[in-house]
Design an enzyme around this catalytic site. Structure first.
Site, mmCIF file in Angstrom:
data_model
loop_
_atom_site.group_PDB
_atom_site.id
_atom_site.type_symbol
_atom_site.label_atom_id
_atom_site.label_comp_id
_atom_site.label_asym_id
_atom_site.label_seq_id
_atom_site.Cartn_x
_atom_site.Cartn_y
_atom_site.Cartn_z
ATOM 1 C CD GLU A 1 -1.953 1.536 2.974
ATOM 2 O OE1 GLU A 1 -2.834 2.460 3.248
ATOM 3 O OE2 GLU A 1 -1.565 0.851 3.849
ATOM 4 C CG ASP B 1 15.938 -1.861 11.116
ATOM 5 O OD1 ASP B 1 17.005 -1.261 12.033
ATOM 6 O OD2 ASP B 1 16.151 -1.866 9.866
#
Length: 318
Positions: free
Chosen positions: A103, A226
């Protein structure tokens, strides 16, 4: 992890045709909005049903990396705690590598919603424990799309940067972290750099790892994995996180790289710790979690991260 910006390489005709077929779209036109780093490249495209973002990597391990990112995004999205771009599909590139279709989210630098991100990240980290509580109480919520995970690890390989993480399940966090995170990185440093000092320090430090976690009841938490300042942003309505390398681990692990490179305001930390207060020894463990990220950067970008890695190891041994 931080990356230097690189020029986007346009998709070739064969790859465009494969994506159009997978998305069942006739329209597939570059939107003129790109992004990425030296690990991946990306650009937005208009389609019949909306705008998508396509990340591509020409390396042979790209499929492994993108499959892990897709699963990470799916698992975070299923918690309904913090927004991520919805993953769509991973496709092989006939000329080598793979692409990940997501998306498209219109994002800008995080500022207005820092407090909200802190609250939502804490909710993400508590989500798995809350599933355990609900299960013990016999509660079955229709909104729940995931089940309680009782071990540390992940069901697929994920990559922090381009290095695959060892996500084999383990019932004990100190063991998982020492073996699957730190020892794995140390072995890569030895293989790539032949540095004897890092192995010497690690041989001492690994014996001390359990002491950093004494007195803690660590429950597996779904992590972004991360979460540095380049992987957070906001839309007009709230915060968004992206480029994850997820696994189930200690929630404090998330704040290791967050503190290394900045990008998180005091409002973020205050909101996070209001929901999940600091446990005794947090600051020392934060250094321990930074060590993983410095070793990982050493393995990605070279000896410029050597001194920081060794300095942390020496400090933790005192």
């Amino acid at each position: 992890m931080p990356e230097q910006t690189c020029v986007f390489s346009t998709l070739h005709g064969d790859m465009e045709a494969i994506i159009k077929d997978a998305l069942n779209t006739i329209t597939f036109k570059a939107a003129g909005k790109g992004g990425g780093g030296c690990i991946n490249e990306g650009e937005a495209y208009f389609t019949d049903t909306g705008t998508v973002f396509v990340k591509q990597n020409r390396k042979s391990q790209a499929r492994l990396m993108f499959d892990g990112e897709l699963e990470s995004l799916k698992n975070i999205a299923a918690t309904n705690t913090v927004r991520v771009p919805q993953p769509i599909v991973v496709l092989d590139n006939p000329r080598g590598g793979s692409v990940l279709v997501l998306e498209y989210v219109d994002m800008k630098t995080l500022s207005k919603f820092s407090k909200q991100l802190g609250q939502q990240l804490a909710r993400l980290h508590l989500h798995n424990s809350e599933l355990k509580t609900k299960a013990s109480q016999g509660f079955v919520g229709q909104e729940e799309n995931v089940s309680y995970v009782e071990k540390f690890g992940f069901h697929v390989t994920t990559c922090c940067g381009y290095i695959p993480l060892e996500n084999e399940w383990c019932g004990d966090w100190p063991t998982f972290f020492a073996r699957n995170r730190l020892d794995h990185q140390v072995r890569l440093v030895e293989k790539n750099c032949g540095d004897p000092e890092v192995r010497e320090l690690w041989s001492e430090l690994q014996l001390k790892i359990p002491k950093f976690f004494e007195g803690l009841d660590i429950q597996p938490a779904l992590l972004h994995g991360d979460l540095w300042g380049g992987n957070i942003a906001e839309t007009a309505t709230g915060p968004v996180i992206f480029d994850p390398a997820s696994f189930y681990g200690h929630h404090e692990f998330e704040l290791g790289i967050a503190r290394m490179f900045g990008g998180f305001s005091q409002a973020f930390y205050d909101a996070y710790f209001d929901v999940i207060p600091k446990a005794p020894g947090f600051e020392t463990r934060n250094k321990l979690y930074q060590l993983f990220n410095y070793l990982n950067h050493w393995n990605h970008f070279g000896a410029g991260y050597r001194n920081q890695s060794l300095s942390i190891m020496k400090a933790l041994l005192k």
